[in-house]
Design a protein around this motif. Structure first.
Motif, PDB file in Angstrom:
ATOM      1  N   ASP B 248      32.211  38.975  38.465  1.00 35.08           N
ATOM      2  CA  ASP B 248      33.573  39.294  38.887  1.00 35.08           C
ATOM      3  C   ASP B 248      34.506  39.382  37.687  1.00 35.08           C
ATOM      4  OD1 ASP B 248      32.847  39.409  41.495  1.00 35.08           O
ATOM      5  OD2 ASP B 248      33.728  37.492  42.085  1.00 35.08           O
ATOM      6  N   LEU B 251      33.840  42.810  35.893  1.00 36.01           N
ATOM      7  CA  LEU B 251      34.342  43.974  36.622  1.00 36.01           C
ATOM      8  C   LEU B 251      35.881  43.980  36.637  1.00 36.01           C
ATOM      9  CD1 LEU B 251      33.115  46.366  37.959  1.00 36.01           C
ATOM     10  CD2 LEU B 251      32.906  45.073  40.081  1.00 36.01           C
ATOM     11  N   SER B 252      36.488  42.826  36.839  1.00 32.18           N
ATOM     12  CA  SER B 252      37.954  42.737  36.826  1.00 32.18           C
ATOM     13  C   SER B 252      38.491  43.137  35.457  1.00 32.18           C
ATOM     14  CB  SER B 252      38.417  41.310  37.126  1.00 32.18           C
ATOM     15  OG  SER B 252      37.861  40.853  38.327  1.00 32.18           O
ATOM     16  N   ARG B 255      38.407  46.871  34.946  1.00 34.94           N
ATOM     17  CA  ARG B 255      39.441  47.536  35.732  1.00 34.94           C
ATOM     18  C   ARG B 255      40.759  47.647  34.970  1.00 34.94           C
ATOM     19  NH1 ARG B 255      38.783  46.776  41.725  1.00 34.94           N
ATOM     20  NH2 ARG B 255      36.652  47.492  42.054  1.00 34.94           N
ATOM     21  N   LEU B 256      40.948  46.720  34.033  1.00 37.87           N
ATOM     22  CA  LEU B 256      42.207  46.711  33.280  1.00 37.87           C
ATOM     23  C   LEU B 256      42.167  47.645  32.088  1.00 37.87           C
ATOM     24  CD1 LEU B 256      42.889  42.869  33.305  1.00 37.87           C
ATOM     25  CD2 LEU B 256      44.263  44.617  34.446  1.00 37.87           C
ATOM     26  N   LYS B 257      40.982  48.207  31.811  1.00 33.89           N
ATOM     27  CA  LYS B 257      40.814  48.982  30.587  1.00 33.89           C
ATOM     28  C   LYS B 257      40.708  50.466  30.873  1.00 33.89           C
ATOM     29  CE  LYS B 257      40.791  45.277  28.195  1.00 33.89           C
ATOM     30  NZ  LYS B 257      41.973  44.947  27.402  1.00 33.89           N
ATOM     31  N   ARG B 281      35.670  51.239  38.778  1.00 29.55           N
ATOM     32  CA  ARG B 281      36.645  51.501  39.829  1.00 29.55           C
ATOM     33  C   ARG B 281      35.982  51.854  41.161  1.00 29.55           C
ATOM     34  NH1 ARG B 281      38.478  51.603  35.242  1.00 29.55           N
ATOM     35  NH2 ARG B 281      40.672  51.272  34.709  1.00 29.55           N
ATOM     36  N   GLN B 282      34.774  52.392  41.069  1.00 26.55           N
ATOM     37  CA  GLN B 282      34.095  52.822  42.301  1.00 26.55           C
ATOM     38  C   GLN B 282      33.332  51.698  42.984  1.00 26.55           C
ATOM     39  OE1 GLN B 282      31.618  56.139  41.358  1.00 26.55           O
ATOM     40  NE2 GLN B 282      33.272  57.632  41.596  1.00 26.55           N
ATOM     41  N   THR B 283      33.015  50.652  42.244  1.00 25.32           N
ATOM     42  CA  THR B 283      32.180  49.602  42.820  1.00 25.32           C
ATOM     43  C   THR B 283      32.959  48.298  42.907  1.00 25.32           C
ATOM     44  OG1 THR B 283      31.322  48.920  40.673  1.00 25.32           O
ATOM     45  CG2 THR B 283      30.110  50.643  41.829  1.00 25.32           C
ATOM     46  N   GLY B 284      32.510  47.420  43.796  1.00 23.06           N
ATOM     47  CA  GLY B 284      33.229  46.168  44.008  1.00 23.06           C
ATOM     48  C   GLY B 284      32.444  44.934  43.602  1.00 23.06           C
TER      49      GLY B 284
END
Lengths: 418, 418
Positions: B248, B251-252, B255-257, B281-284
């Motif tokens: 997590d 991935l987080s 997302r900021l980059k 961005r496409q995956t969680g």
């Protein structure tokens, strides 16, 4: 507004504001996923915009993150600038503890004109080690006293709504806006008041109730539509989102950074970069970290805001430029059928490009004839997008965490019932 | 070595190596908290060093993170450089599937000399879209065939130990080291083999057993001391640490980059920066992210490594410089009473400054007469410190997460039993 979440106090404000100025349309500018206290919003901006529309707002605009997460001054400047840029907003009504617009205007005028004596007082108070809000309060008191005014009046500025109110008027002076300001006496609990106070509990208190899953009390504190949408979001796994869910991320992130990193970030001064660096290593939980950084002259809100600026890499130059040039676009989060009409008018009168469909924001920028700082436009919108992507990683349900909600969710359109 | 964790295969290797070269002392260079597969170590480096000492290693050195997390080439270069820099290491023994030192040396020589024909073949194979390891294998086969050698031999290089072995010898050639290399036939399960294989299960399989809390099988796979310390770490809340605990965060963070961020990071090429940007961005979930980025020409290990490089902000220039100049210090993680003697000798003969007490590393650098790139020294040690601080945020017990373990934990000293 933050509408975090939309509660009975907000509804009271909206109803009273309508009675006061009898507007043709009501427009709200709302924080996105991150708020002025340096915290994530409890549910995301699209849901909060939807609630606002259902409660009677005609158009909801998003306050770019670079303003939404600043102190009262930056927040107010961003909000007033967006409203002014619509070209259609004539009156702004804000909640006020003092409910004395004359007093607030007097203070705003001092902040705007910065008379020499005031500057001197402020400098002296800051030197004594007071936090900026306190130093400013004492400097104003001395200035009032010098002018023979009642210095006790200044103590009213301890209340958050009055502080914001002053900053709204101050911002309007700075940008030369013709917007008229009105106040409504704030009712119910103060924002600082974290306890349940029946129908008019504060947003902070309501977020605590949500945290503790005290749903009956949450229901009592919110208008029906707000409660319904809040519960929908929670049931679908898109909330609630709390700062403590981000705590481990923030602390882990800080551990990877050096002091030089923090020096570049907006708001770091007075040794805060060193405190962040050391405290991130000395503590093992975010709560302990905040307490480690805390000192008399730094409020918790400021520390939390700086923490967000750090992970978002909001650097000093970007904020300075934003605070000099203002927002570079008007982002529409949602509108009602009625709101559509004022949107058409806005498209003619606006002083900034209007972004309705995010997928087209580059096209909007290409086509506009308005004076826009293109680099700043991209930087501001990029921050909104990155933080939205970041925010959704903290949705409780993993399957809801896919990113790019700024592009996949269209502006909320609420058909008016006939 | 990674000793992640120290298992029966490692003990067998150590015993056989001793029989083979009959050394006066044994020195191991070990990865710190992050390993070559782009994963955190299952327990931290101090505990793993302690195990190694108990199992009979006299001195444990830390391989700086910038090398420990690179591909086989960078890893081997760092390891051989550290060992060579001690000035006291004469022989290195590594596990090998082929157990054919002549063959490994022949390949290493080709990689070192880079004959024109080989370069041409490599270029052609890469153009076909093969991953680098595969392209190299096919190029070597064509080169062997051209030379009239048995090209089938090259297929041996599919085994991870032989690949590393070639890189060890290749690195020694590059730095002009006189170290002699020996192989030991690797026994038991292959590293890729993720299933329990009795006493000689692979480290990967053992980590899976730990993940599933199958303690009896873990016990069967590890020497007694290794199991004991592993369990101590787990009971005290400092392990196990798995990549999925960091998923997590990673991935987080991504997302900021933006894409430009990834372009500056070591190892990003061939559109990987775009894949990272889009997939984040496409995956969680991190697992979905890895599968989204995966393509024929990118191994999972490489993607995981790039993910770590990204969060650690290991940029291209830093790695290029490190791979050109090598490690800039020798970090001691632990030593036995016997090891103390070889440490004294090392202090006289070493080609790099020796850091035993991390609190004194600046002093060590000031005092040294050895040729050191100071900026690179700081950059390498800073990465070690930052990643140790980051790692401890993922200890299961919150009260164990305080940082700065590099400074608070002294090198492990093991008194030899008399």
């Amino acid at each position: 507004m933050e509408y975090n979440p939309f509660h009975n106090g907000h509804l009271y404000h909206l109803t009273s504001a309508r009675e006061l100025v009898r507007p043709d349309y009501t427009i709200a500018v709302m924080s996105g996923n991150f708020c002025q206290r340096g915290e994530p919003a409890v549910i995301d901006k699209f849901a909060r915009a939807e609630i606002a529309l259902r409660m009677g707002i005609d158009v909801v605009l998003e306050l770019p993150v670079v303003f939404a997460t600043q102190d009262a001054g930056g927040f107010a400047f961003g909000a007033v600038s967006v409203l002014d840029a619509t070209g259609v907003v004539t009156d702004v009504v804000f909640g006020s503890e003092s409910n004395d617009i004359g007093f607030l205007q007097r203070v705003a005028q001092i902040l705007y004109e910065q008379p020499d004596e005031y500057q001197k007082f402020l400098h002296e108070e800051l030197k004594k080690g007071y936090s900026f809000p306190n130093a400013r309060k004492y400097a104003l008191m001395r200035y009032f006293s010098m002018k023979g005014w009642n210095e006790e009046e200044v103590l009213r500025l301890e209340k958050s709504n009055d502080i914001l109110g002053v900053e709204y008027i101050h911002s309007a002076l700075k940008i030369g806006s013709n917007i008229r300001f009105h106040t409504i006496k704030r009712v119910g609990a103060e924002e600082k008041d974290t306890s349940f106070r029946g129908r008019f509990s504060s947003a902070t208190a309501i977020r605590n109730l949500i945290r503790e899953e005290r749903w009956e009390e949450v229901r009592d504190s919110l208008p029906e539509d707000s409660f319904e949408i809040l519960m929908r979001e929670i049931n679908e796994g898109r909330g609630p989102v709390f700062l403590e869910n981000m705590g481990d991320f923030l602390l882990s992130f800080f551990r990877l950074k050096n002091m030089e990193f923090f020096e570049r970030i907006h708001g770091f001064s007075e040794g805060l970069e060193k405190r962040f660096h050391i405290c991130a290593r000395q503590t093992g939980s975010y709560q302990d970290f905040l307490e480690c950084v805390k000192a008399k002259r730094f409020t918790f809100s400021r520390i939390r805001r700086l923490a967000l600026f750090s992970v978002f890499e909001v650097n000093k130059e970007f904020v300075e430029k934003s605070n000099a040039k203002g927002p570079q676009y008007i982002r529409i989060l949602g509108f009602t059928e009625k709101g559509r009409k004022i949107l058409s008018l806005m498209r003619k009168k606006a002083k900034l490009p209007i972004v309705t469909n995010m997928s087209l924001y580059r096209k909007v920028l290409e086509k506009t004839d308005l004076p826009v700082d293109k680099q700043l436009f991209f930087e501001q919108i990029d921050l909104d997008v990155r933080t939205t992507n970041f925010y959704s990683m903290f949705f409780p349900a993993v399957e809801q965490r896919c990113g790019e909600r700024d592009f996949s969710i269209h502006p909320i359109f609420l058909r008016t019932e006939t």
